[in-house]
Design a protein around this motif. Structure first.
Motif, PDB file in Angstrom:
ATOM      1  N   VAL A 138       0.873  -1.166   0.000  1.00 33.66           N
ATOM      2  CA  VAL A 138       0.000   0.000   0.000  1.00 33.66           C
ATOM      3  C   VAL A 138       0.912   1.219   0.000  1.00 33.66           C
ATOM      4  CG1 VAL A 138      -1.753   1.270   1.273  1.00 33.66           C
ATOM      5  CG2 VAL A 138      -1.810  -1.220   1.257  1.00 33.66           C
ATOM      6  N   SER A 139       0.810   2.043  -1.024  1.00 35.02           N
ATOM      7  CA  SER A 139       1.666   3.216  -1.165  1.00 35.02           C
ATOM      8  C   SER A 139       0.906   4.484  -0.826  1.00 35.02           C
ATOM      9  CB  SER A 139       2.184   3.332  -2.600  1.00 35.02           C
ATOM     10  OG  SER A 139       2.985   2.221  -2.920  1.00 35.02           O
ATOM     11  N   VAL A 140       1.635   5.468  -0.318  1.00 30.49           N
ATOM     12  CA  VAL A 140       1.088   6.790  -0.032  1.00 30.49           C
ATOM     13  C   VAL A 140       1.683   7.743  -1.057  1.00 30.49           C
ATOM     14  CG1 VAL A 140       0.917   8.649   1.661  1.00 30.49           C
ATOM     15  CG2 VAL A 140       0.893   6.266   2.419  1.00 30.49           C
ATOM     16  N   LEU A 141       0.789   8.422  -1.792  1.00 26.46           N
ATOM     17  CA  LEU A 141       1.201   9.297  -2.882  1.00 26.46           C
ATOM     18  C   LEU A 141       0.591  10.679  -2.726  1.00 26.46           C
ATOM     19  CD1 LEU A 141       0.457   6.807  -5.801  1.00 26.46           C
ATOM     20  CD2 LEU A 141       2.671   7.236  -4.731  1.00 26.46           C
ATOM     21  N   GLY A 142       1.285  11.683  -3.233  1.00 31.66           N
ATOM     22  CA  GLY A 142       0.743  13.027  -3.319  1.00 31.66           C
ATOM     23  C   GLY A 142      -0.101  13.159  -4.564  1.00 31.66           C
ATOM     24  N   LEU A 143      -0.752  14.297  -4.710  1.00 36.17           N
ATOM     25  CA  LEU A 143      -1.647  14.541  -5.840  1.00 36.17           C
ATOM     26  C   LEU A 143      -0.942  14.368  -7.184  1.00 36.17           C
ATOM     27  CD1 LEU A 143      -4.444  15.466  -6.833  1.00 36.17           C
ATOM     28  CD2 LEU A 143      -3.576  17.807  -6.733  1.00 36.17           C
ATOM     29  N   PHE A 144       0.316  14.722  -7.259  1.00 38.74           N
ATOM     30  CA  PHE A 144       1.042  14.648  -8.524  1.00 38.74           C
ATOM     31  C   PHE A 144       1.888  13.387  -8.628  1.00 38.74           C
ATOM     32  CE2 PHE A 144       0.437  19.175  -7.497  1.00 38.74           C
ATOM     33  CZ  PHE A 144      -0.473  19.467  -8.497  1.00 38.74           C
ATOM     34  N   GLY A 145       1.553  12.359  -7.835  1.00 37.44           N
ATOM     35  CA  GLY A 145       2.236  11.079  -7.916  1.00 37.44           C
ATOM     36  C   GLY A 145       3.511  10.980  -7.105  1.00 37.44           C
ATOM     37  N   THR A 146       3.796  11.983  -6.270  1.00 29.87           N
ATOM     38  CA  THR A 146       4.987  11.942  -5.435  1.00 29.87           C
ATOM     39  C   THR A 146       4.869  10.795  -4.442  1.00 29.87           C
ATOM     40  OG1 THR A 146       5.127  14.342  -5.596  1.00 29.87           O
ATOM     41  CG2 THR A 146       6.468  13.286  -3.893  1.00 29.87           C
ATOM     42  N   TYR A 147       5.874   9.938  -4.399  1.00 34.07           N
ATOM     43  CA  TYR A 147       5.884   8.760  -3.521  1.00 34.07           C
ATOM     44  C   TYR A 147       6.416   9.159  -2.142  1.00 34.07           C
ATOM     45  CZ  TYR A 147       7.545   4.276  -1.696  1.00 34.07           C
ATOM     46  OH  TYR A 147       7.803   3.187  -0.919  1.00 34.07           O
ATOM     47  N   PHE A 148       5.644   8.810  -1.072  1.00 32.96           N
ATOM     48  CA  PHE A 148       6.053   9.147   0.295  1.00 32.96           C
ATOM     49  C   PHE A 148       6.402   7.932   1.144  1.00 32.96           C
ATOM     50  CE2 PHE A 148       3.483  12.809  -0.964  1.00 32.96           C
ATOM     51  CZ  PHE A 148       4.430  13.795  -0.780  1.00 32.96           C
ATOM     52  N   GLY A 149       6.037   6.749   0.701  1.00 34.24           N
ATOM     53  CA  GLY A 149       6.350   5.544   1.456  1.00 34.24           C
ATOM     54  C   GLY A 149       5.300   4.479   1.231  1.00 34.24           C
ATOM     55  N   GLN A 150       5.527   3.303   1.849  1.00 36.06           N
ATOM     56  CA  GLN A 150       4.582   2.207   1.664  1.00 36.06           C
ATOM     57  C   GLN A 150       4.619   1.258   2.849  1.00 36.06           C
ATOM     58  OE1 GLN A 150       5.927   0.393  -1.962  1.00 36.06           O
ATOM     59  NE2 GLN A 150       7.178  -1.112  -0.898  1.00 36.06           N
ATOM     60  N   LEU A 151       3.538   0.507   2.966  1.00 38.47           N
ATOM     61  CA  LEU A 151       3.435  -0.597   3.917  1.00 38.47           C
ATOM     62  C   LEU A 151       3.386  -1.863   3.088  1.00 38.47           C
ATOM     63  CD1 LEU A 151       2.962  -1.587   6.860  1.00 38.47           C
ATOM     64  CD2 LEU A 151       0.514  -1.406   6.385  1.00 38.47           C
TER      65      LEU A 151
END
Length: 161
Positions: A87-100
């Motif tokens: 499960v990834s956490v992304l910003g509105l413009f697809g910026t990757y912030f991390g994942q579980l």
């Protein structure tokens, strides 16, 4: 609580949204201004004044017996969601912030949010202009500069459905 793994993040918020995915939902939220489900994912509406809300993603071995302490002002459970490998956490413009990282399969998901009181700010100090910075560099921030006001907890556990 049977915690298997977790990750703490401070994603950057653009246009009040944070995207979580890929997750396939069998149910859609009705009349919910906090969460939307576009395509294969979860879109959260965030209003943290720091623009970097605190977020924790947790993988549990089974359904939690109670709500964690913390004064949560929003809670929702989705049953039988389908996940890929993570499960990834992304910003509105697809910026990757991390994942579980999670094994593929069907899960139940609980989403919790709380908002702390925003700190009362005193008089702002006079602005000091540094002429050595380019105009474009003045507005760029590499990460959170203050404590989060908004806190999200997203928990996943194997679905029994």
């Amino acid at each position: 609580m049977p915690l298997l793994s977790s990750v703490d993040l401070r994603p950057s918020v653009h246009h009040s949204t944070i995207d979580i995915g890929a997750i396939a939902f069998s149910q859609q939220p009705d009349n919910d201004d906090v969460v939307m489900i576009p395509a294969e994912g979860l879109r959260l509406s965030s209003h943290d004044p720091s623009f970097y809300p605190a977020m924790t993603l947790e993988h549990l071995s089974h359904a939690p017996e109670s709500t964690p302490p913390g004064g949560w002002d929003y809670q929702r459970i989705f049953n039988g969601v389908t996940l890929g490998d993570n499960v990834s956490v992304l910003g509105l413009f697809g910026t990757y912030f991390g994942q579980l990282n999670l094994p593929s399969g069907r899960y139940d998901l609980r989403l919790l949010r709380r908002r702390d009181e925003a700190p009362v700010r005193g008089e702002e100090p006079p602005q000091v202009i540094d002429d050595t910075l380019d105009e474009d560099e003045e507005d760029e921030v590499d990460g959170p500069t203050e404590d989060a006001v908004e806190h999200w907890l997203i928990q996943f556990w194997p679905s029994t459905e």
